[in-house]
Enzyme design. Sequence first.
Site, PDB file in Angstrom:
ATOM      1  N   HIS A  58       0.807  -1.216   0.089  1.00  0.00           N
ATOM      2  CA  HIS A  58       0.043   0.105  -0.072  1.00  0.00           C
ATOM      3  C   HIS A  58       0.893   1.234   0.130  1.00  0.00           C
ATOM      4  CE1 HIS A  58      -3.030   2.695   1.301  1.00  0.00           C
ATOM      5  NE2 HIS A  58      -3.957   1.854   1.493  1.00  0.00           N
ATOM      6  N   GLU A 115      -1.056   1.366  -5.205  1.00  0.00           N
ATOM      7  CA  GLU A 115      -0.864   0.005  -4.511  1.00  0.00           C
ATOM      8  C   GLU A 115      -1.041  -0.887  -5.338  1.00  0.00           C
ATOM      9  OE1 GLU A 115      -4.166   0.481  -1.591  1.00  0.00           O
ATOM     10  OE2 GLU A 115      -3.994   2.688  -1.931  1.00  0.00           O
TER      11      GLU A 115
HETATM   12  C1  BG6 Z   1      -6.827   2.470   0.264  1.00  0.00           C
HETATM   13  C2  BG6 Z   1      -8.512   2.335   0.087  1.00  0.00           C
HETATM   14  O1  BG6 Z   1      -6.399   1.257  -0.416  1.00  0.00           O
HETATM   15  O2  BG6 Z   1      -6.452   2.499   1.708  1.00  0.00           O
HETATM   16  C3  BG6 Z   1      -9.104   3.264   0.715  1.00  0.00           C
HETATM   17  O3  BG6 Z   1      -8.949   2.073  -1.115  1.00  0.00           O
HETATM   18  C4  BG6 Z   1      -8.579   3.572   2.254  1.00  0.00           C
HETATM   19  O4  BG6 Z   1     -10.474   3.239   0.769  1.00  0.00           O
HETATM   20  C5  BG6 Z   1      -7.070   3.675   2.165  1.00  0.00           C
HETATM   21  O5  BG6 Z   1      -9.226   4.855   2.453  1.00  0.00           O
HETATM   22  C6  BG6 Z   1      -6.545   3.969   3.577  1.00  0.00           C
HETATM   23  O6  BG6 Z   1      -6.978   2.930   4.291  1.00  0.00           O
HETATM   24  P1  BG6 Z   1      -6.501   2.733   5.921  1.00  0.00           P
HETATM   25  O7  BG6 Z   1      -7.116   1.884   6.549  1.00  0.00           O
HETATM   26  O8  BG6 Z   1      -5.064   2.864   5.915  1.00  0.00           O
HETATM   27  O9  BG6 Z   1      -6.832   4.083   6.273  1.00  0.00           O
END
Ligand code: BG6
Length: 288
Positions: free
Chosen positions: A152, A256
């Site tokens: 991510h 990602e």
């Molecule tokens: C992304 C999602 O991968 O991650 C989003 O598609 C999300 O919807 C983002 O808001 C962040 O996620 P998190 O759990 O790290 O706040």
Amino acid sequence: MAEIRQGINGMDCLELVHQSGARLVIYLQGAHATAWRDAHGNDILFMSEKSSFKSGHPIRGGIPVVFPQFGDGLLPKHGFARINQWKYLGADSSDACAMSAFELTDSEETRRLWPHTFRVEMEFRLRSEELEIVFTVENTGAEAFEFQNGLHTYFAVGDISGVSVSGLHGAEYVDFLRDAAKRRDIRPAVVFDRETDRVYPYAPDELVIRGAASGRAIKIVKHNMNDVVIWNPWIEKARRMPDFGDDEYKRMVCVETGNLHAPLVLPKGAIHTSAALFRIEGVRQAPC
Ligand code: BG6
């Protein structure tokens, strides 16, 4: 030899240093790369100034590891790998690259959430202008399981309004902010002027981010990672996120890579290996 030290709030981390001067900091919680500085001292990854660096809580920035679930579902969001403590397997370095590896295996706690036995390994290979990450998932149990996995990655950008991500022209995507319909991206490159949150299933393996904070482009080459998610929270969502500054959306973009759209099935005893290479464009690297 790289050694574990205490990082922010006393959390264990490791600093990998390549002979070119490139550096990578990896926290044992989540095998989470939190900072990558290239040989010229440019920060390639974004890290929120508001990230809590609190044990058991996700770190906001760097490269969170997604496993075994992407997004919301029965497990903690994006899976439990990013909030678990991983085991440091060791580090090595040669002229060409500095490497380190980390492992997560099932525990009583993970089996309570997800009743499977597994072994996941992250291997980081750092070169002067490149970072390669190899993501291995092994089913050590007696039955098949389904999983999603990915990186991510938060990239640091100069100003989001000047950023483009190319390589997705003509690719299908699902916009998480609309319905589940598949649409086709007809723009030459993804640009940002609003909240963006979309998955490109079976996306092309090569993408280029222009407008990175370093002033150079970043090429992404993925392998065995089917999908790409592009995310920027923009103004309103940034305000709603407690561990993210109101204006920080201007300085980051998440690109990602992983098996994020549909789960993969891993038969008993099987191993799945995938990888992503991030290259700061314009410099050739020797393989290692
Ligand atoms: C992304 C999602 O991968 O991650 C989003 O598609 C999300 O919807 C983002 O808001 C962040 O996620 P998190 O759990 O790290 O706040």
